[in-house]
Scaffold this active site. Structure first.
Site, PDB file in Angstrom:
ATOM      1  N   ASN A 149      -5.944   9.060 -16.805  1.00  0.00           N
ATOM      2  CA  ASN A 149      -6.523   8.849 -15.558  1.00  0.00           C
ATOM      3  C   ASN A 149      -7.333  10.227 -15.125  1.00  0.00           C
ATOM      4  O   ASN A 149      -7.014  11.513 -15.470  1.00  0.00           O
ATOM      5  CB  ASN A 149      -5.255   8.793 -14.655  1.00  0.00           C
ATOM      6  CG  ASN A 149      -4.558   7.424 -14.558  1.00  0.00           C
ATOM      7  OD1 ASN A 149      -5.301   6.358 -14.869  1.00  0.00           O
ATOM      8  ND2 ASN A 149      -3.218   7.328 -14.808  1.00  0.00           N
ATOM      9  N   CYS A 171      -4.452   0.219 -18.693  1.00  0.00           N
ATOM     10  CA  CYS A 171      -3.588   0.633 -17.798  1.00  0.00           C
ATOM     11  C   CYS A 171      -2.402  -0.385 -17.572  1.00  0.00           C
ATOM     12  O   CYS A 171      -2.893  -1.605 -17.751  1.00  0.00           O
ATOM     13  CB  CYS A 171      -3.945   0.796 -16.390  1.00  0.00           C
ATOM     14  SG  CYS A 171      -2.930   0.856 -15.125  1.00  0.00           S
ATOM     15  N   HIS A 172      -1.000  -0.268 -17.634  1.00  0.00           N
ATOM     16  CA  HIS A 172      -0.008  -1.453 -17.642  1.00  0.00           C
ATOM     17  C   HIS A 172       0.202  -1.939 -16.131  1.00  0.00           C
ATOM     18  O   HIS A 172       1.213  -2.745 -16.158  1.00  0.00           O
ATOM     19  CB  HIS A 172       1.307  -0.688 -18.038  1.00  0.00           C
ATOM     20  CG  HIS A 172       1.399   0.669 -17.789  1.00  0.00           C
ATOM     21  ND1 HIS A 172       2.113   1.505 -18.650  1.00  0.00           N
ATOM     22  CD2 HIS A 172       1.717   0.950 -16.387  1.00  0.00           C
ATOM     23  CE1 HIS A 172       2.236   2.592 -17.774  1.00  0.00           C
ATOM     24  NE2 HIS A 172       2.193   2.223 -16.562  1.00  0.00           N
ATOM     25  N   HIS A 201      -5.644   0.413 -10.809  1.00  0.00           N
ATOM     26  CA  HIS A 201      -4.713   0.739  -9.499  1.00  0.00           C
ATOM     27  C   HIS A 201      -5.024   0.267  -8.031  1.00  0.00           C
ATOM     28  O   HIS A 201      -4.257   0.463  -7.328  1.00  0.00           O
ATOM     29  CB  HIS A 201      -4.712   2.468  -9.472  1.00  0.00           C
ATOM     30  CG  HIS A 201      -3.988   2.857 -10.353  1.00  0.00           C
ATOM     31  ND1 HIS A 201      -3.924   4.263 -10.638  1.00  0.00           N
ATOM     32  CD2 HIS A 201      -3.229   2.504 -11.392  1.00  0.00           C
ATOM     33  CE1 HIS A 201      -3.063   4.504 -11.921  1.00  0.00           C
ATOM     34  NE2 HIS A 201      -2.864   3.306 -12.446  1.00  0.00           N
ATOM     35  N   ARG A 268       7.903   5.089   7.782  1.00  0.00           N
ATOM     36  CA  ARG A 268       8.207   3.619   8.015  1.00  0.00           C
ATOM     37  C   ARG A 268       8.153   2.799   6.414  1.00  0.00           C
ATOM     38  O   ARG A 268       9.028   1.997   6.225  1.00  0.00           O
ATOM     39  CB  ARG A 268       7.368   3.125   8.901  1.00  0.00           C
ATOM     40  CG  ARG A 268       7.121   1.407   8.773  1.00  0.00           C
ATOM     41  CD  ARG A 268       6.328   0.716   9.886  1.00  0.00           C
ATOM     42  NE  ARG A 268       4.827   0.876   9.194  1.00  0.00           N
ATOM     43  CZ  ARG A 268       4.427  -0.023   8.705  1.00  0.00           C
ATOM     44  NH1 ARG A 268       4.975  -1.277   8.416  1.00  0.00           N
ATOM     45  NH2 ARG A 268       3.200  -0.118   8.221  1.00  0.00           N
TER      46      ARG A 268
END
Length: 436
Positions: A149, A171-172, A201, A268
């Site tokens: 990355n 990427c997994h 991502h 939150r």
């Protein structure tokens, strides 16, 4: 192809190397593969070699294993090159978090976008250029399978700076997002039909069905009934955008301007600021445990990881067709994203190689977010290709999370301090501080 040569560059990332090799040796056709390990750290390289031989023995494999500190020797005649490097290791990662934190900038993972992603890319680019030159010199027909990355920036830089055309980023996140979604909605993963596309991502689950049933309806009902589910950033994004993002909330929160710049949103959505520092420390511990276990002759756990690279290698070697998700230059694969950008789309793999498939047009709101992401990537790549340090600042200025948290003068000050902190790892033209 028989007895393919597989080179692991950055093999000292021992835990990840172990998982990849456990997957690779699970295929009978690959148990005699030639495995070349490369790392610049002799101790880590020796540990990787010992782990490789241990895993091979446990899997009933008889590979030809070699270990090299000289990269070109490792790469000679390679069929597949797996890039696993982390330039600067944990010290650089800590800088990526500590310096921005002093400016009031919150990050969770810091490896894809934002200040962390920008500088991780810039210190990786010189290595990628050298790696590409080595591949062109000694194994020009090899497939380069990149795991390092920031994925999309690295793939764009590799293809534009080196001219390599057999580069795929792996990427997994798509696999495990769908795996976890299936478990959540109670549908068998092997029976679910899904399609995802976007950027690494920040791809999107565009289709999610089981025997003709739209599983998004089940997911909606679960979210409506569970207030704790609604306290996840990517669930919040899904409710507002209509499509589920393919990375964790920790990752997803960093690529948009809405969450990490506001303390109430961090609370939150329970966002773990600085989480990657803990992950990095855990990786160091896992490496030390593996090294010590091998030295003592103790047992290691050998588990497969369902990574794409071993599946790709098996398909290319045997001709067995598969579909995987890969990160590749866009070139019209997603019509409403920039051609120069790196996109994540389904890829078909067989004996002829890896072929990306066209995904068409993304829904407008998804493409808008992906274009913002790709704009940052393009400016970072241009900074390196054009020797233009101003583009580093431009990338940070247009980065969604950074721009939401800091005024522009502070963004430039932060970039100056980051450039100075990482100067030894950057190409010389990018090392100087700048005034506006």
């Amino acid at each position: 192809m028989t007895a393919p040569k597989v080179v692991l560059v950055g093999a000292g990332s021992v835990v990840f190397t172990q998982g990849l090799l456990a997957d690779l040796f699970s295929f009978p056709e690959l148990r005699a593969a030639r495995i070349a390990l490369h790392d610049i750290d002799p101790e880590r390289l020796a540990t990787a070699e010992a782990a490789t031989r241990y895993i091979a023995d446990r899997r009933g494999a008889r590979p030809e294993v070699s270990a090299h500190t000289d990269r070109r020797m490792a790469l000679a005649d390679a069929d597949f090159v797996l890039n696993l490097v982390q330039i600067g290791m944990n010290e650089a990662t800590r800088t990526d978090f500590d310096v921005p934190a002093r400016y009031g900038l919150s990050q969770t993972i810091g490896d894809t976008l934002g200040i962390g992603g920008i500088f991780r890319a810039l210190r990786t680019f010189p290595f990628l250029k050298a790696l590409g030159e080595d591949i062109l010199a000694v194994c020009p027909d090899a497939w380069l399978l990149n795991y390092t990355n920031p994925m999309a920036m690295n793939v764009q830089y590799l293809t534009e700076a080196t001219g390599l055309d057999r580069v795929v980023g792996l990427c997994h996140s798509v696999h495990w997002t769908l795996h976890d979604l299936c478990r959540l909605v109670g549908a068998p993963f092997d029976e679910v039909t899904f399609t995802a596309a976007g950027v690494n991502h920040q791809a999107w689950v565009l289709r999610f069905e089981h025997r003709g049933e739209n599983l998004y309806r089940r997911l909606d009902a679960l979210i409506d009934d569970d207030p704790q589910l609604r306290r996840r950033a990517r669930v919040d994004m899904y409710r507002r955008l209509g499509y589920f993002p393919t990375e964790t909330s920790e990752h997803s929160s960093e690529y948009v301007p809405w969450y990490l710049g506001r303390r109430e949103e961090i609370e939150r959505l329970r966002l773990p600021v600085g989480a990657y520092l803990g992950i990095s420390d855990e990786n160091l511990t896992a490496y030390a445990d593996t090294r010590d276990a091998l030295a003592a002759g103790s047992a290691l756990t050998v588990e497969g990881t369902m990574e794409y690279a071993p599946q790709i290698i098996h398909s290319v070697v045997t001709g067995r067709p598969r579909a995987v998700y890969g990160n590749v230059p866009n070139r019209g694969l997603i019509e409403n994203l920039p051609d120069r950008g790196t996109v994540e789309v389904p890829c078909l793999v067989d004996g002829s190689g890896i072929r990306p498939t066209r995904a068409g047009r993304l829904p407008a709101q998804l493409a808008a977010l992906n274009r913002a992401y790709l704009s940052v990537n393009d400016l970072v790549v241009r900074a390196a290709l054009e020797d233009d340090p101003r583009h580093i600042r431009h990338a940070a200025m247009v980065d969604p999370a950074t721009a939401a948290a800091l005024p522009v003068e502070r963004i430039w000050d932060l970039c100056d301090e980051m450039v100075q902190a990482h100067a030894a790892l950057l190409q010389p033209s990018l090392r100087a501080p700048l005034s506006a």
